[in-house]
Design an enzyme around this catalytic site. Sequence first.
Site, short mmCIF file in Angstrom:
data_model
loop_
_atom_site.label_atom_id
_atom_site.label_comp_id
_atom_site.label_asym_id
_atom_site.label_seq_id
_atom_site.Cartn_x
_atom_site.Cartn_y
_atom_site.Cartn_z
CE LYS A 23 -2.90 0.84 3.65
NZ LYS A 23 -2.74 2.20 4.16
CB SER A 24 3.75 2.33 2.08
OG SER A 24 3.12 2.21 3.34
NE ARG A 28 6.11 6.40 1.03
CZ ARG A 28 5.17 6.24 1.97
NH1 ARG A 28 4.03 5.63 1.67
NH2 ARG A 28 5.35 6.70 3.20
N GLY A 95 -5.26 7.96 5.26
CA GLY A 95 -4.33 8.87 5.94
C GLY A 95 -3.09 9.11 5.09
NE ARG A 123 -5.69 8.16 10.99
CZ ARG A 123 -5.01 7.34 10.20
NH1 ARG A 123 -5.58 6.83 9.12
NH2 ARG A 123 -3.76 7.02 10.48
CD GLN A 170 0.32 8.22 7.13
OE1 GLN A 170 -0.26 9.01 7.87
NE2 GLN A 170 -0.25 7.12 6.70
CG ASP A 316 0.27 -0.15 9.50
OD1 ASP A 316 -0.08 0.66 10.37
OD2 ASP A 316 0.62 0.20 8.35
CE LYS A 343 -0.62 4.05 12.94
NZ LYS A 343 0.17 4.76 11.93
NE ARG A 389 -2.83 -2.14 8.20
CZ ARG A 389 -2.55 -2.56 6.96
NH1 ARG A 389 -2.69 -3.82 6.63
NH2 ARG A 389 -2.12 -1.72 6.04
C1 S3P Z 1 2.30 4.73 6.32
C2 S3P Z 1 2.87 5.05 7.52
C3 S3P Z 1 2.32 4.62 8.81
C4 S3P Z 1 1.37 3.43 8.63
C5 S3P Z 1 0.40 3.64 7.51
C6 S3P Z 1 1.12 3.85 6.20
C7 S3P Z 1 2.91 5.26 5.08
O1 S3P Z 1 1.60 5.68 9.37
O2 S3P Z 1 0.70 3.17 9.84
O3 S3P Z 1 -0.46 2.52 7.38
O4 S3P Z 1 2.59 4.76 3.98
O5 S3P Z 1 3.74 6.17 5.19
P1 S3P Z 1 2.30 6.83 10.24
O6 S3P Z 1 3.22 7.59 9.40
O7 S3P Z 1 1.16 7.68 10.74
O8 S3P Z 1 2.99 6.11 11.36
#
Ligand code: S3P
Length: 429
Positions: A23-24, A28, A95, A123, A170, A316, A343, A389
């Site tokens: 996902k991350s 990006r 988020g 959030r 993030q 996570d 979260k 989750r």
């Molecule tokens: C993420 C960073 C994490 C993670 C989220 C995805 C990201 O959050 O919990 O699911 O893709 O950068 P935080 O940066 O708030 O810790």
Amino acid sequence: MARRALTPYDKPMHGELEVPGDKSISHRAVILGSIANGTTKISNFLDGEDCMRTVKAFQLMGVSIVKQESTIIIEGKGTSALKEPVEPLYFGNSGTTTRLMLGILAGLPYFTTVYGDASLTKRPMDRVINPLTEMNAIIDGRNDGSYLPLSIRGEALQGITYTLPVKSAQVKSAVLLAGLFANGETKVIENTPTRNHTENMLQAFSAAISTDGRETTITNTQTLTATNVYVPGDISSAAFFLVAGAIVPGSKLTLKNVGLNKTRTGIIDVLQAMGADLQITNQQVSGGEEFGDITITYTELSSTVIEGDIIPRLIDEIPILALLATQVEGTTVIHDAEELRVKETDRIAAVVDVLTTLGANIEATDDGMVIHGKTALTGGEIKSYNDHRIAMMGAIASLITKDDVILDDDSSIYISYPNFFEHLKDITI
Ligand code: S3P
């Protein structure tokens, strides 16, 4: 909204799965591909709701993004070709979209408004808005500018040196992305390492970025060069099946092409510390991201303590690790995980509620939880808290419960793992 009854499965599981893309990394890749010059082809893209929010945002800003199954093709024409969106950008539950896009929108010469669903609206966004404001960004919103809906008027940004007050990739990413447009140098210092996918991908798109220990520096790079991206499987999705293999006696499961970036593999370290039988094979690297196959073979495990610098490397995975802890002898303690409170839901409260309903012996603490194993789980009606989750943790628990687990709503699972139930079925036939 779909209620789902999950029937216990008390036989060993065997098989191979290829979990969806990370996902991350998917977010990006879309962000950088959309502001770069040239064609970016993203393969094994995560077709989940969250990542599609990022795609939609850039489409509304005039970028050509086409999806063909799990491949995304972006025709990037650089930031100067982006258009001011004529409608508010809806970020749903995501988020990552919100915080990373704030870093981009802050430096573009447009006015934008952004909003999200009920969870996202609760959030904290001030963690991103504060450093961006130091860079000259003009962002306003509800509750003195700390919560969605937000408005952003892009400005000429100034580079800063910023020490992260929260352990958040993030926040780090928002500042680094804004640094692409800022005058001079932008430096981010983190005391506890968090996932570094933004840094790896900025490098792959030829940004002027370098990391030295815990300091990352980026200098104004208005023009990124497009590149192709392969998205490895998401270790946060693989985590559900790693734990399935660790709690159902006699099981042996292989998860193929899973991302093994060291900033994300805390769950592997914890499983090994508990005594798990894990094999990692076929290791490869693409775009600075390691990946490989993980095989877990069931064996009796023992409790552990999870705290300190490992927390961002498995943040996570804590819900599913809590389920695992109910099935190992001894007391497992999780500390330093206060970020769970902000979260998609308060994951400390949600995990404790769901697992208590299922008969576990678990207590919440301010920054984590204490789980006393080993307990036989009963079954019962559980709440997903609209959190993917939590819902998937409940579904995996049903593999070992005495009676059915009834999930109030399984729809949040589409956020990160659209084919989760198909995969669960594949290994339980
Ligand atoms: C993420 C960073 C994490 C993670 C989220 C995805 C990201 O959050 O919990 O699911 O893709 O950068 P935080 O940066 O708030 O810790």
